[in-house]
Enzyme design. Structure first.
Site, PDB file in Angstrom:
ATOM      1  N   HIS A 123      45.981  36.577  57.101  1.00 57.47           N
ATOM      2  CA  HIS A 123      46.645  36.481  55.795  1.00 57.47           C
ATOM      3  C   HIS A 123      47.240  37.848  55.438  1.00 57.47           C
ATOM      4  CE1 HIS A 123      47.288  35.930  51.478  1.00 57.47           C
ATOM      5  NE2 HIS A 123      47.265  34.612  51.743  1.00 57.47           N
ATOM      6  N   GLU A 125      47.612  39.446  52.806  1.00 60.72           N
ATOM      7  CA  GLU A 125      46.813  40.255  51.876  1.00 60.72           C
ATOM      8  C   GLU A 125      45.680  40.955  52.641  1.00 60.72           C
ATOM      9  OE1 GLU A 125      45.260  38.191  48.331  1.00 60.72           O
ATOM     10  OE2 GLU A 125      43.486  39.462  48.531  1.00 60.72           O
ATOM     11  N   CYS A 192      40.115  36.560  42.811  1.00 63.27           N
ATOM     12  CA  CYS A 192      40.906  36.562  41.565  1.00 63.27           C
ATOM     13  C   CYS A 192      40.415  35.451  40.631  1.00 63.27           C
ATOM     14  CB  CYS A 192      42.379  36.345  41.923  1.00 63.27           C
ATOM     15  SG  CYS A 192      43.411  36.086  40.484  1.00 63.27           S
ATOM     16  N   SER A 220      51.354  27.470  51.805  1.00 69.55           N
ATOM     17  CA  SER A 220      50.610  28.297  50.864  1.00 69.55           C
ATOM     18  C   SER A 220      49.120  28.082  51.064  1.00 69.55           C
ATOM     19  CB  SER A 220      51.009  27.938  49.424  1.00 69.55           C
ATOM     20  OG  SER A 220      50.034  28.380  48.529  1.00 69.55           O
ATOM     21  N   SER A 264      51.836  29.591  44.035  1.00 65.33           N
ATOM     22  CA  SER A 264      53.233  29.844  44.383  1.00 65.33           C
ATOM     23  C   SER A 264      54.130  28.651  44.024  1.00 65.33           C
ATOM     24  CB  SER A 264      53.343  30.142  45.881  1.00 65.33           C
ATOM     25  OG  SER A 264      52.709  29.117  46.623  1.00 65.33           O
TER      26      SER A 264
HETATM   27 FE1  F3S Z   1      47.237  38.344  42.066  1.00 64.71          FE
HETATM   28 FE2  F3S Z   1      45.422  36.519  41.673  1.00 64.71          FE
HETATM   29 FE3  F3S Z   1      47.886  35.892  42.008  1.00 64.71          FE
HETATM   30  S1  F3S Z   1      45.278  38.271  42.935  1.00 64.71           S
HETATM   31  S2  F3S Z   1      48.725  37.406  43.265  1.00 64.71           S
HETATM   32  S3  F3S Z   1      47.036  37.039  40.367  1.00 64.71           S
HETATM   33  S4  F3S Z   1      46.157  34.819  42.740  1.00 64.71           S
END
Ligand code: F3S
Length: 779
Positions: A123, A125, A192, A220, A264
Site C-alpha cells: 500500500h 501509505e 484513522c 480502493s 475515495s
Molecule cells: Fe487521512 Fe484518514 Fe483519510 S488518514 S487520508 S483522513 S482515511
C-alpha cells in the site's frame, strides 16, 4: 423501501484536501503531477486529468519546474530528495494523520527502535511510512507474519490508517505472545478515526439491512475492506463503482438498503445514488452513525495553519530540511495538527469555497469532513435569484451553519442568514427607523400574527397590525408584498415588531387630507348615497361623507329624505360648505335640479288638460297641486259647469280633479285652471246639454224682451192718448216713475240673467293676480 446511509460516507478529510489542492494547483499552473493516483477512484482521476492533473509512478519523466503533488497517502523521504535534486516544485498534500505516523516512526527510528507497521506492504501509505523509518521497519499484514520477525529488543508498533482494528489488535496480541517480556514494545494505534467509524457503521448497517451497497472503486483498499465487512453480515452486498451499475430492478419494495461509501468515493456519486433510489416509491432515508463515538464535531479544517503544515516539505530540499527540522519536534507537529482541528456548531459563520451548483443548491467546502449545502431557500432573501447568477465554482462564500448534520451527512448552510445579519447591522445603524417604511414579504402565520421578511430580516407583525380591517385568514398575506413600519426594535434580541396597518392608516390620512384640500365650495362632485337619516342623506364623495340636508334635497316640500334618495344611488351634488377642522361637508342636491316653475310653461301649456289634487279650498276657489312644488288655482266660477254658491258644494280637499290650463305665469308663479272647461271638453254630451240649456235660456230671454218691448210700445201709445186728453204731469214725477220702473226692470233682468250668464273667464282671470297676492307658495 428503507435506506440506511452511513454518516461517514465519501471523501475523508485527507482525500478531499489532496484533491482540492491538486485542482487548485492545476488551475494555477496548467499541468501538475501527482505521485501515484491521488485517489482510488477512476472517474475522479479521469476528471482530474481533464483539469490537468496527471499521475506519475516515479519522477523519471518530470523536469525542473514541474509541479509534483504528494497525495494523502504520503511518500518516502526519497521522493522529496529527488524532487529537490531535479528542481521539481513539490506540493505536499499528505494527510495530517499520515504525516503524524511519519513523525512517529522517524523519531522511533532515531531512538533506536525497530518499527513494526501493521498494514499492507504494497500500500502506498505503508511504503511511505517505511521510508520514514529509514529502512529499519517490518510490515505485518496479518498475525501470522509475526512469526517471521527477527529477535528485537525494543519496537514501536504503528498501523496503516485504514487497517481494520481487529487486524491491528490481532497482530499486537501475536507480538506480545511471541516476545513476551523480552520486547520493549510501544503500541501506537494510528488507525484513522474516520476509517474506524466508517467500518463500524458498515458493520452496524449491514446487520440491519437486507441489501448493502458499497459505493467506491474496486481498486480502493478501504472500499474493499467495507465490502468485506458488509459481506460478513449481509449476503446481498454489492460493490457499486459507477451509478450505471446500480440495478434498481434488483431492489424489492420491502428491502432495507444499507449504503456505505469508501473514503475515495466522491460525494457526487453518493448523491446520485440517493437521488435515483429516493425516486422509488415510499422510500425513506435514515442516516446511521457508528455507536462508538468519534470526535463528534471535532473535525480537521483546512485553515491557513493546515496548509502551512502539509506544505512544509515542498519545493526544495532546503525548504524540506528546514521543515524537517520543524518536524523533529513531534509536539510542534501535534500542536500544528491540533490547530487544524476546530469545532463547527449551529449558528457559526464560516468561509467556504463553492464546489458545485446542482439543481439550484450550492455545495460548499467549509473544511469539514462533509460538504456543506446551501438549500435553494437559504441562498438569498430574494426568492427570484438563482444560484448560478450569484456564484461559480471556486468562489469564496460566507455561510452560516444551520445544521451540522442534516441526516444525510451534509452540513446545512445558509447564506441568507449571513446576508440577514449584515442587513440587520445596517438596519440598526440607520437613524429613525421607526419613521421609515420597509418593503417586505409575508412569510408565515404564527401565533398572534405573522412573520414578514424585510430584506432577510424576520419581523413579527401582530394580527391586529396586518391591515386596517379585520383579517379572518392571515395566510392570504403569505407570499404577498407588504409595507411595514417598525413599531418596536429589540436590539439585543434582534427582534422587530412591525405594522402594515400604520402604513395604511397614514396613507389613508394623507389621501383624505389631500381630498379635503381639493373640496371647493361651489363645485360639483359625484357621490354615492351611503346612509339616510331623518334630517338628510350622507353622500360619499370619494372617501369623505358629506350631508345633504333634507331642505337641500328638493325644491318642493320633502317629508323624508328617502322620498328623494335611495341608498347606493349615484348623484351629483353641489358643495355648499366645507369645515376642514370638524371634517364636515354640506352638500346640495336640489341646487343642481331645475326650479319647477321654470319648466311650468312647457309642462302646463295653456289649453292642455292637467290633473291634480285639491290641497286647499278658499272662498274664491280651490288650489290644486299639480306637483309637489306647483299649485294651480281654480276660481270658483270655474269649479263647475253650474253656478255654485261655495266651492265646498262641488269639491273637497284631496279630490283629484282634471282641469284645463287657462293661464301660466312662471314669473308670478301662477297657474289658472278651469275644471268646468275640462268637464265640458271631455264630456261632449254634457257640453251639448249645457249649450242647449243656454240656447233655451237665450230664446226665453229674447221672448221676454220682445214681450216687454210690446208692453212698452202699448204703454207709450196709451200715454200719448192720455196726454192729449189730460194736462201734462210734472216732469219730476214722470222721471221718478220711469226711474222707478227702469230700476224694477233692471233688477228683474239681472235676476233673470244671473241664472244663465256666468262671468266671462277673462273677468275671473284678471282678478287672480290679486287673489294670489299674499299667498305663500314655496319655491
Ligand atoms: Fe487521512 Fe484518514 Fe483519510 S488518514 S487520508 S483522513 S482515511
Amino acid at each position: 423501501m428503507k435506506i440506511y446511509l452511513a454518516k461517514n460516507s465519501g471523501f475523508c478529510f485527507g482525500v478531499r484536501h489532496a484533491v482540492e489542492m491538486a485542482e487548485a494547483c492545476a488551475a494555477e499552473c496548467g499541468t501538475v503531477y501527482t505521485y501515484g493516483n491521488i485517489i482510488h477512484n477512476e472517474s475522479v482521476i479521469a476528471e482530474l486529468a481533464d483539469k490537468g492533473v496527471h499521475s506519475v509512478e516515479n519522477l523519471d519523466s518530470l523536469h525542473a519546474g514541474d509541479t509534483l503533488i504528494i497525495r494523502a497517502h504520503g511518500a518516502p523521504p526519497s521522493v522529496y530528495e529527488q524532487s529537490e535534486q531535479k528542481g521539481i516544485r513539490l506540493i505536499d498534500a499528505t494527510c495530517p494523520y499520515v504525516k503524524r505516523i511519519h513523525k512517529i516512526v522517524e523519531q522511533a527510528t532515531q531512538e533506536g527502535n525497530t518499527v513494526l507497521i501493521a498494514g499492507k506492504a504494497n500500500h502506498p501509505e505503508v511504503i511511505g511510512i517505511r521510508g520514514w523509518a529509514g529502512g529499519r521497519a517490518y510490515v505485518l499484514e496479518a498475525e501470522a507474519d509475526v512469526a517471521s520477525l527477527p529477535e528485537i529488543g525494543k519496537a514501536v508498533l504503528v498501523a496503516q490508517t485504514t487497517l481494520p482494528e481487529e487486524t491491528f489488535y490481532a497482530i499486537e496480541r501475536a507480538i506480545q505472545a511471541r516476545f513476551e517480556n523480552a520486547l520493549q514494545l510501544q503500541i501506537r494505534n494510528t488507525i484513522c478515526d474516520t476509517t474506524r467509524d466508517r467500518q463500524r457503521e458498515a458493520e452496524e448497517i449491514s446487520r440491519r439491512s437486507t441489501r448493502m451497497l458499497v459505493l467506491g472503486s474496486k481498486s480502493s483498499a478501504n472500499t474493499q475492506k467495507l465490502v468485506e465487512i458488509c459481506k460478513k453480515h449481509c449476503k446481498n452486498t454489492e460493490n457499486i463503482d459507477s451509478i450505471d451499475k446500480l440495478l434498481l430492478d434488483k431492489l424489492l419494495s420491502d428491502d432495507i438498503i444499507g449504503i456505505v461509501a469508501g473514503a475515495s468515493t466522491p460525494d457526487r456519486m453518493i448523491r446520485e445514488v440517493l437521488q435515483v433510489m429516493s425516486e422509488q416509491e415510499k422510500t425513506t432515508i435514515e442516516t446511521i452513525e457508528a455507536e462508538a463515538p468519534a470526535e463528534e464535531v471535532v473535525v480537521p479544517q483546512v485553515t491557513e495553519e493546515v496548509v502551512a503544515a502539509v506544505e512544509a516539505p515542498k519545493a526544495t530540499v532546503t525548504e524540506k530540511e528546514e521543515s524537517s527540522a520543524d518536524h523533529e519536534d513531534s509536539s510542534d507537529f501535534a500542536s500544528a495538527f491540533e490547530k487544524t482541528m476546530t469545532r463547527i456548531h449551529n449558528g457559526q459563520v464560516l468561509e467556504g469555497t463553492v464546489i458545485s451548483i446542482v439543481d439550484g443548491e450550492v455545495f460548499v467546502n467549509v473544511g469539514y469532513k462533509s460538504d456543506g449545502v446551501i438549500p435553494m431557500g437559504e441562498l438569498s432573501s430574494d426568492s427570484d435569484v438563482k444560484a448560478e447568477d450569484l456564484f461559480k465554482e471556486g468562489d469564496t462564500i460566507e455561510v452560516e451553519v444551520t445544521k451540522v448534520n442534516d441526516g444525510d451527512g451534509n452540513v446545512l448552510l445558509s447564506r441568507k442568514n449571513v446576508e440577514s445579519k449584515k442587513l440587520w447591522d445596517e438596519l440598526l445603524s440607520q437613524e429613525n427607523i421607526e419613521e421609515k417604511i420597509f418593503e417586505a414579504v409575508g412569510k408565515e402565520v404564527v401565533k398572534g400574527g405573522m412573520i414578514a421578511d424585510i430584506s432577510g430580516i424576520r419581523a413579527f407583525v401582530p394580527a391586529s397590525q396586518v391591515s386596517t380591517k379585520y383579517i379572518e385568514n392571515l395566510s392570504e398575506f403569505v407570499g404577498k408584498p407588504m409595507r411595514l413600519k417598525v413599531l418596536e426594535v429589540d436590539r439585543q434580541r434582534k427582534r422587530i415588531v412591525a405594522s402594515q396597518k400604520q402604513v395604511l392608516l397614514a396613507e389613508q390620512a394623507a389621501e383624505k387630507h389631500a381630498k379635503w384640500e381639493q373640496l371647493v365650495v361651489g363645485s360639483k362632485v359625484n357621490g354615492v348615497v351611503r346612509r339616510i337619516a331623518d334630517f338628510g342623506a350622507f353622500v360619499d364623495i370619494g372617501g369623505i361623507d358629506g350631508l345633504v340636508h333634507v331642505t337641500d334635497a328638493a325644491w318642493g316640500r320633502v317629508k323624508h329624505p328617502s322620498d328623494v334618495f335611495a341608498i347606493g344611488q349615484e348623484i351629483e351634488v353641489l358643495i355648499l360648505n366645507v369645515d376642514v377642522e370638524k371634517e364636515r361637508v354640506s352638500l346640495g342636491y336640489k341646487q343642481l335640479q331645475p326650479k319647477p316653475w321654470m319648466l311650468a310653461g312647457e309642462k302646463y301649456a295653456v289649453g292642455s288638460i292637467v290633473e291634480g289634487k285639491v290641497v286647499r279650498i278658499v272662498p274664491f276657489g280651490a288650489f290644486v297641486a299639480l306637483e309637489s312644488t306647483i299649485d294651480g288655482l281654480i276660481h270658483i266660477s270655474q269649479v263647475s259647469v253650474h253656478r255654485i254658491a261655495k266651492v265646498e258644494d262641488e269639491l273637497k280637499v284631496g279630490d283629484v280633479v282634471r282641469c284645463k290650463v287657462l293661464e301660466v305665469s312662471p314669473e308670478a308663479k301662477r297657474i289658472s285652471l278651469s275644471r268646468k272647461e275640462a268637464l265640458l271638453e271631455e264630456d261632449p254630451a254634457l257640453a251639448e246639454q249645457i249649450a242647449a240649456e243656454r240656447a233655451e235660456r237665450d230664446r226665453q230671454y229674447a221672448e221676454r224682451q220682445e214681450q216687454r218691448q210690446q208692453q212698452r210700445d202699448g204703454q207709450q201709445s196709451q200715454q200719448s192718448q192720455t196726454r192729449t186728453e189730460r194736462p201734462e204731469r210734472a216732469p219730476r214725477s214722470s222721471n221718478s216713475d220711469r226711474s222707478s220702473r227702469d230700476s224694477g226692470d233692471r233688477r228683474r233682468r239681472n235676476n233673470e240673467d244671473g241664472d244663465y250668464e256666468l262671468p266671462p273667464v277673462q273677468e275671473a282671470k284678471t282678478s287672480l293676480a290679486s287673489l294670489f297676492e299674499g299667498l305663500k307658495v314655496d319655491e
